[in-house]
Design a protein around this motif. Structure first.
Motif, short mmCIF file in Angstrom:
data_model
loop_
_atom_site.label_atom_id
_atom_site.label_comp_id
_atom_site.label_asym_id
_atom_site.label_seq_id
_atom_site.Cartn_x
_atom_site.Cartn_y
_atom_site.Cartn_z
N SER A 149 0.83 -1.21 0.00
CA SER A 149 0.00 0.00 0.00
C SER A 149 0.86 1.26 0.00
O SER A 149 0.50 2.27 -0.62
CB SER A 149 -0.99 0.01 1.17
OG SER A 149 -0.32 0.13 2.40
N MET A 150 2.03 1.20 0.66
CA MET A 150 2.92 2.36 0.66
C MET A 150 3.51 2.59 -0.72
O MET A 150 3.59 3.73 -1.19
CB MET A 150 4.01 2.19 1.71
CG MET A 150 3.48 2.32 3.13
SD MET A 150 4.79 2.35 4.37
CE MET A 150 5.26 0.64 4.43
N VAL A 151 3.93 1.53 -1.37
CA VAL A 151 4.50 1.66 -2.72
C VAL A 151 3.44 2.18 -3.69
O VAL A 151 3.71 3.06 -4.52
CB VAL A 151 5.09 0.31 -3.20
CG1 VAL A 151 5.44 0.35 -4.67
CG2 VAL A 151 6.31 -0.05 -2.36
N GLU A 152 2.22 1.66 -3.58
CA GLU A 152 1.15 2.14 -4.45
C GLU A 152 0.87 3.62 -4.22
O GLU A 152 0.66 4.38 -5.16
CB GLU A 152 -0.12 1.31 -4.23
CG GLU A 152 -0.02 -0.09 -4.80
CD GLU A 152 -1.19 -0.98 -4.43
OE1 GLU A 152 -2.03 -0.59 -3.57
OE2 GLU A 152 -1.28 -2.09 -5.00
N TRP A 153 0.86 4.05 -2.96
CA TRP A 153 0.62 5.45 -2.63
C TRP A 153 1.72 6.32 -3.23
O TRP A 153 1.45 7.37 -3.82
CB TRP A 153 0.53 5.63 -1.12
CG TRP A 153 0.15 7.02 -0.72
CD1 TRP A 153 -1.10 7.51 -0.52
CD2 TRP A 153 1.05 8.12 -0.47
NE1 TRP A 153 -1.04 8.84 -0.16
CE2 TRP A 153 0.26 9.24 -0.13
CE3 TRP A 153 2.43 8.25 -0.50
CZ2 TRP A 153 0.82 10.47 0.18
CZ3 TRP A 153 2.98 9.48 -0.20
CH2 TRP A 153 2.18 10.57 0.14
N GLU A 154 2.98 5.89 -3.05
CA GLU A 154 4.10 6.67 -3.60
C GLU A 154 4.05 6.75 -5.12
O GLU A 154 4.33 7.80 -5.70
CB GLU A 154 5.43 6.07 -3.14
CG GLU A 154 5.72 6.32 -1.68
CD GLU A 154 7.04 5.77 -1.22
OE1 GLU A 154 7.64 4.90 -1.92
OE2 GLU A 154 7.51 6.19 -0.15
N ALA A 155 3.68 5.65 -5.76
CA ALA A 155 3.58 5.66 -7.23
C ALA A 155 2.47 6.60 -7.69
O ALA A 155 2.63 7.32 -8.69
CB ALA A 155 3.32 4.25 -7.74
N LYS A 156 1.38 6.63 -6.97
CA LYS A 156 0.25 7.48 -7.34
C LYS A 156 0.55 8.96 -7.12
O LYS A 156 0.21 9.81 -7.93
CB LYS A 156 -0.98 7.07 -6.52
CG LYS A 156 -2.23 7.84 -6.85
CD LYS A 156 -3.39 7.35 -6.01
CE LYS A 156 -4.63 8.17 -6.27
NZ LYS A 156 -5.75 7.73 -5.42
N THR A 157 1.20 9.27 -5.99
CA THR A 157 1.42 10.68 -5.63
C THR A 157 2.79 11.21 -6.05
O THR A 157 3.01 12.42 -6.01
CB THR A 157 1.29 10.87 -4.10
OG1 THR A 157 2.32 10.12 -3.45
CG2 THR A 157 -0.08 10.45 -3.61
N LEU A 158 3.71 10.31 -6.37
CA LEU A 158 5.10 10.67 -6.69
C LEU A 158 5.75 11.44 -5.54
O LEU A 158 6.53 12.38 -5.74
CB LEU A 158 5.17 11.46 -8.00
CG LEU A 158 4.63 10.74 -9.24
CD1 LEU A 158 4.67 11.66 -10.44
CD2 LEU A 158 5.40 9.46 -9.50
N GLN A 159 5.41 11.05 -4.33
CA GLN A 159 5.94 11.65 -3.10
C GLN A 159 6.41 10.53 -2.17
O GLN A 159 5.88 9.42 -2.22
CB GLN A 159 4.83 12.42 -2.37
CG GLN A 159 4.14 13.46 -3.19
CD GLN A 159 4.68 14.83 -2.87
OE1 GLN A 159 5.20 15.07 -1.81
NE2 GLN A 159 4.58 15.73 -3.83
N PRO A 160 7.38 10.81 -1.29
CA PRO A 160 7.75 9.81 -0.28
C PRO A 160 6.57 9.57 0.67
O PRO A 160 5.78 10.49 0.93
CB PRO A 160 8.93 10.42 0.46
CG PRO A 160 9.14 11.77 -0.10
CD PRO A 160 8.17 12.02 -1.20
N TYR A 161 6.44 8.37 1.16
CA TYR A 161 5.28 8.00 1.98
C TYR A 161 5.16 8.84 3.25
O TYR A 161 4.08 9.22 3.63
CB TYR A 161 5.31 6.51 2.34
CG TYR A 161 4.04 6.08 3.02
CD1 TYR A 161 2.88 5.91 2.29
CD2 TYR A 161 4.00 5.88 4.39
CE1 TYR A 161 1.70 5.54 2.91
CE2 TYR A 161 2.83 5.51 5.01
CZ TYR A 161 1.68 5.34 4.27
OH TYR A 161 0.51 4.98 4.88
N GLY A 162 6.24 9.11 3.94
CA GLY A 162 6.16 9.90 5.17
C GLY A 162 6.11 9.02 6.40
O GLY A 162 6.81 8.02 6.49
N SER A 163 5.26 9.37 7.35
CA SER A 163 5.16 8.63 8.60
C SER A 163 4.73 7.19 8.34
O SER A 163 3.73 6.94 7.67
CB SER A 163 4.16 9.31 9.53
OG SER A 163 4.02 8.56 10.71
N LEU A 164 5.49 6.26 8.86
CA LEU A 164 5.19 4.84 8.64
C LEU A 164 4.06 4.34 9.53
O LEU A 164 3.41 3.36 9.21
CB LEU A 164 6.44 4.00 8.86
CG LEU A 164 7.61 4.33 7.93
CD1 LEU A 164 8.83 3.51 8.30
CD2 LEU A 164 7.22 4.11 6.48
#
Length: 118
Positions: A74-89
């Motif tokens: 889910s973190m990788v998908e979020w980063e791919a969608k937003t082109l931003q680092p995930y942030g708080s884990l």
């Protein structure tokens, strides 16, 4: 350096190799993240006693201030969608939800996402 940069995520080996008291003490004093993937490894164990022991340890750590972490996927998908680092884990909303259910006497079942009264 921000506080969030001091997040610590542990894997199954570290989780298994640390006794309950040390794990809970660590969770109280650090930003410990217990990832979804760790939980998945615990609940899919074929060894019933090991699974129950680790679920109990997971519960204790969560109630001692550990945070729930989203799945790697889910973190990788979020980063791919937003082109931003995930942030708080640590997923703070889900952490609160899990702690609330645990405090009310619910226990995790092997079917991810469902809880049952102990």
């Amino acid at each position: 350096m921000t506080l969030e940069s001091k997040q610590i995520v542990i894997d199954k080996c570290a989780f298994q190799g640390t006794n309950d008291d040390r794990l809970c003490s660590f969770a109280k004093n650090h930003r410990l993240v217990l990832p979804h993937d760790l939980y998945g490894e615990i609940v899919t164990s074929n060894k019933v006693h090991e699974r129950e022991t680790h679920l109990q340890r997971f519960r204790k750590a969560m109630l001692s201030n550990a945070r729930w972490g989203r799945s790697s996927r889910s973190m990788v998908e979020w980063e791919a969608k937003t082109l931003q680092p995930y942030g708080s884990l640590g997923d703070l909303d889900e952490t609160r939800n899990i702690r609330d259910r645990l405090a009310r006497g619910y226990a995790y079942s092997p079917e991810f996402g469902s809880c049952q009264v102990e």
